[in-house]
Scaffold this motif. Structure first.
Motif, PDB file in Angstrom:
ATOM      1  N   ALA A 156       0.949  -1.059   0.041  1.00 26.25           N
ATOM      2  CA  ALA A 156      -0.017  -0.055   0.016  1.00 26.25           C
ATOM      3  C   ALA A 156       0.838   1.348  -0.087  1.00 26.25           C
ATOM      4  O   ALA A 156       0.644   2.182  -0.426  1.00 26.25           O
ATOM      5  N   ASP A 157       2.015   1.244   0.686  1.00 22.89           N
ATOM      6  CA  ASP A 157       2.825   2.170   0.965  1.00 22.89           C
ATOM      7  C   ASP A 157       3.490   2.472  -0.762  1.00 22.89           C
ATOM      8  O   ASP A 157       3.606   3.796  -1.275  1.00 22.89           O
ATOM      9  N   ALA A 158       3.955   1.543  -1.317  1.00 20.70           N
ATOM     10  CA  ALA A 158       4.332   1.699  -2.579  1.00 20.70           C
ATOM     11  C   ALA A 158       3.630   2.109  -3.894  1.00 20.70           C
ATOM     12  O   ALA A 158       3.546   3.063  -4.406  1.00 20.70           O
ATOM     13  N   TYR A 159       2.254   1.914  -3.467  1.00 18.96           N
ATOM     14  CA  TYR A 159       1.193   2.293  -4.407  1.00 18.96           C
ATOM     15  C   TYR A 159       0.736   3.803  -4.215  1.00 18.96           C
ATOM     16  O   TYR A 159       0.433   4.445  -5.147  1.00 18.96           O
ATOM     17  N   THR A 160       0.689   3.877  -2.856  1.00 18.99           N
ATOM     18  CA  THR A 160       0.461   5.441  -2.422  1.00 18.99           C
ATOM     19  C   THR A 160       1.446   6.218  -2.968  1.00 18.99           C
ATOM     20  O   THR A 160       1.211   7.367  -3.492  1.00 18.99           O
ATOM     21  N   GLU A 161       2.782   6.058  -2.955  1.00 21.00           N
ATOM     22  CA  GLU A 161       3.852   6.744  -3.576  1.00 21.00           C
ATOM     23  C   GLU A 161       3.671   6.987  -5.141  1.00 21.00           C
ATOM     24  O   GLU A 161       3.784   8.323  -5.446  1.00 21.00           O
ATOM     25  N   VAL A 162       3.327   6.091  -5.733  1.00 23.89           N
ATOM     26  CA  VAL A 162       2.905   6.348  -7.233  1.00 23.89           C
ATOM     27  C   VAL A 162       1.609   7.301  -7.639  1.00 23.89           C
ATOM     28  O   VAL A 162       1.842   8.426  -8.291  1.00 23.89           O
ATOM     29  N   ALA A 163       0.772   7.257  -6.577  1.00 22.53           N
ATOM     30  CA  ALA A 163      -0.651   8.165  -6.753  1.00 22.53           C
ATOM     31  C   ALA A 163      -0.003   9.544  -6.161  1.00 22.53           C
ATOM     32  O   ALA A 163      -0.422  10.406  -6.656  1.00 22.53           O
ATOM     33  N   ARG A 164       0.725   9.242  -5.124  1.00 23.71           N
ATOM     34  CA  ARG A 164       1.214  10.789  -4.811  1.00 23.71           C
ATOM     35  C   ARG A 164       2.167  11.722  -5.717  1.00 23.71           C
ATOM     36  O   ARG A 164       1.759  12.856  -5.951  1.00 23.71           O
TER      37      ARG A 164
END
Length: 253
Positions: A226-234
């Motif tokens: 979830a942290d990895a995907y959140t970084e892409v979204a950010r």
């Protein structure tokens, strides 16, 4: 409210009958799977992130004239899509050697390929989604030569768009998978991009550090997915800069 009719449930998404003929509701689950579901877990907020990211990518493709099944996002986990006849081939575009092509051909992971390589895989979990040739697709009636030419053209257009978009936020698009479906306008058939485009279906590496922001984080136990995907979204501006990883939605009165 009447209960919606389930049309199909896959490893990461559920399809329900849509509100109008020719439409479906696509629901993004929090389930994470790898190695044909031999490894599985539930990652809080993954479905929310993939829904928002897939909306972002599909909308961008539509804006440059690449046809997709996306109509609109309904809520945090669902989007309205056009019903299509999915061609039983996964289309993979590779820009950098990683995953199965490295194992198959003995190419060091991270090696830049001389040009984008398009591969077809037969959609069959029981068989492990095997790599197939254009000859297989034509001989077994999965797609015509014109279909395959159009699928390659669509895949390369998606690659151009996604590569540029990711490069702009410091991410290397290593490879990705799309699915393509047939729709009919009267007697006229055309192909459109379907399923989803998200970190579930792409390999995304930081251009400076090589850090992975895709499902390899889960496959290889490299950290919090979830942290990895959140970084892409950010980085893409899909989420505010100060946003915390998205968790399951809480119902309030």
């Amino acid at each position: 409210m009447a209960r919606r009719k389930l049309v199909y449930e896959g490893k990461a998404k559920i399809l329900y009958e849509g509100p109008e003929p020719g439409t479906l509701v696509q629901y993004f689950k929090d389930d994470a799977t790898a190695f044909n579901a031999e490894k599985r877990d539930v990652i809080d907020g993954k479905g929310v992130l993939n829904n928002r990211l897939s909306e972002f990518f599909m909308t961008g493709l539509g804006n440059i004239g690449v046809p997709t099944h996306f109509i609109r996002r309904i809520n945090m986990r669902e989007q309205l899509i056009r019903a299509v006849e999915i061609i039983p081939l996964e289309v993979v575009v590779r820009n950098v050697a990683a995953g199965s092509i490295s194992k198959r051909l003995g190419i060091d992971e991270g090696t830049a390929l001389p040009r984008p390589i398009v591969e077809f895989y037969f959609k069959d979990d029981a068989l492990g989604d095997p790599l197939v040739s254009e000859e297989h697709a034509i001989a077994f009636g999965w797609a015509s030569q014109q279909d395959l030419d159009d699928m390659i053209s669509l895949a390369l257009r998606v690659n151009d768009f996604m590569s540029g978009l990711m490069m702009g936020v410091g991410i290397k698009l290593v490879d990705f998978k799309i699915e393509i479906g047939r729709i009919w306008d009267g007697d006229y058939m055309r192909l459109i991009v379907a399923d989803e485009i998200s970190p579930d279906s792409c390999r995304l590496w930081d251009m400076e550090t090589g850090q992975k922001f895709d499902k390899d984080v889960f496959r290889r136990d490299l950290g919090n997915l979830a942290d990895a995907y959140t970084e892409v979204a950010r980085r893409l501006g899909v989420m505010p800069t100060n946003a915390a990883p998205v968790t399951k939605p809480t119902l309030i009165n």
